[in-house]
Design an enzyme around this catalytic site. Structure first.
Site, PDB file in Angstrom:
ATOM      1  CG  MET A 158     -17.498  13.021  53.352  1.00  0.00           C
ATOM      2  SD  MET A 158     -17.567  13.495  51.597  1.00  0.00           S
ATOM      3  CE  MET A 158     -15.821  13.776  51.254  1.00  0.00           C
ATOM      4  CB  SER A 159     -17.668   7.596  54.572  1.00  0.00           C
ATOM      5  OG  SER A 159     -16.670   6.606  54.467  1.00  0.00           O
ATOM      6  N   GLY A 160     -14.724   8.671  55.250  1.00  0.00           N
ATOM      7  CA  GLY A 160     -13.383   8.886  54.719  1.00  0.00           C
ATOM      8  C   GLY A 160     -13.163   8.237  53.374  1.00  0.00           C
ATOM      9  CB  THR A 161     -14.222   5.165  51.784  1.00  0.00           C
ATOM     10  OG1 THR A 161     -15.559   5.009  52.249  1.00  0.00           O
ATOM     11  CG2 THR A 161     -13.271   4.472  52.750  1.00  0.00           C
ATOM     12  CB  ALA A 162     -17.546   9.731  50.751  1.00  0.00           C
TER      13      ALA A 162
END
Length: 255
Positions: A158-162
């Site tokens: 998943m995205s690092g900002t999720a």
């Protein structure tokens, strides 16, 4: 990322950790890192970029989990998870692949409760190129009840900002016969952040029996996709091509 930039950006972060950096490194501008960081920042929003000695959490943001469905490990971003869900046991609600997830996750008749655990299979490096699918959406059925988070498990990333209570990079992935493939609807799964474990509460003999009949998705055997499928490594090995590693080409995988 726009909020991060407006709060001071990468420069603000690097200034907080400059004592950990090789400041004599020369960057693309021809300056050393020390010279770049000596300039005073125009603005740092401490609500977004905390001071080094005032972290959001006293403990690390990422931990590795291991267990009978992640014998080679999994990743858990504890800094973005709900602490109330750190020590839980729940019923597995299984999605076999990305298509299955898209088709059923928002079905009003989906059999899922807030204390269940969502499981996505066949989203790892070999099966799907390990997309940012680990951030499984909260089913509309639960969202309408006010549920903001639920434990989610997959062999995707998943995205690092999720954010969310999400276990990622389950290794080995389900498509190559990893034990995640053995998880069935209704099984009990236990997550323990304190013990750094993720386990399927099913007898080892039963897990082995299920895996004996496992059949992964059909993969292409020609062209780049075939080369990729035969040579890409698992998440714990970096998802690199095996022929680019120090040990080089794997003759077994090439056959």
């Amino acid at each position: 990322m726009e909020d991060f930039y407006a709060a001071g950006g990468v420069g603000a972060v690097l200034r907080e950790i400059r004592h950990l950096l090789h400041l004599d490194t020369v960057d693309v501008t021809g300056q050393t890192l020390a010279e770049r960081l000596d300039d005073e920042p125009e603005w740092v929003d401490r609500r977004v970029i905390r001071a080094f000695d005032e972290p959001v959490s006293d403990e690390g943001g990422l931990i590795s989990l291991f267990g009978n469905i992640a014998p080679q490990g999994a990743i858990f971003k504890r800094a973005a998870a709900t602490q109330e869900l750190f020590e839980v046991e729940g019923r597995a609600v299984v999605f076999e692949n990305l298509e299955d997830l898209a088709a059923r996750v928002d079905d009003p008749d989906l059999d899922i409760e807030a204390n269940d655990i969502m499981v996505l299979k066949n989203a790892g490096p070999v099966a799907a190129g390990m997309p940012e699918a680990g951030y499984l959406p909260i089913p509309k059925k639960l969202a309408r009840q006010g549920v903001k988070d639920i434990v989610r498990i997959s062999d995707a990333r998943m995205s690092g900002t999720a954010f969310g209570t999400i276990v990622l990079h389950m290794s080995p992935e389900s498509s190559v016969g990893g034990p995640l493939a053995a998880v069935q609807n209704g099984d009990r799964v236990r997550l323990s952040v304190a013990e750094k474990r993720i386990d399927l509460l099913v007898d080892d003999a039963e897990i082995a029996r299920r895996l004996e009949s496992h059949q992964g998705p059909e993969l292409q055997n020609r062209g780049y996709r075939g080369l990729y499928s035969r040579t890409v490594l698992q998440a714990d090995e970096g998802c690199d091509f095996d022929f680019l590693t120090q040990d080089g080409w794997s003759k077994e995988k090439a056959q």
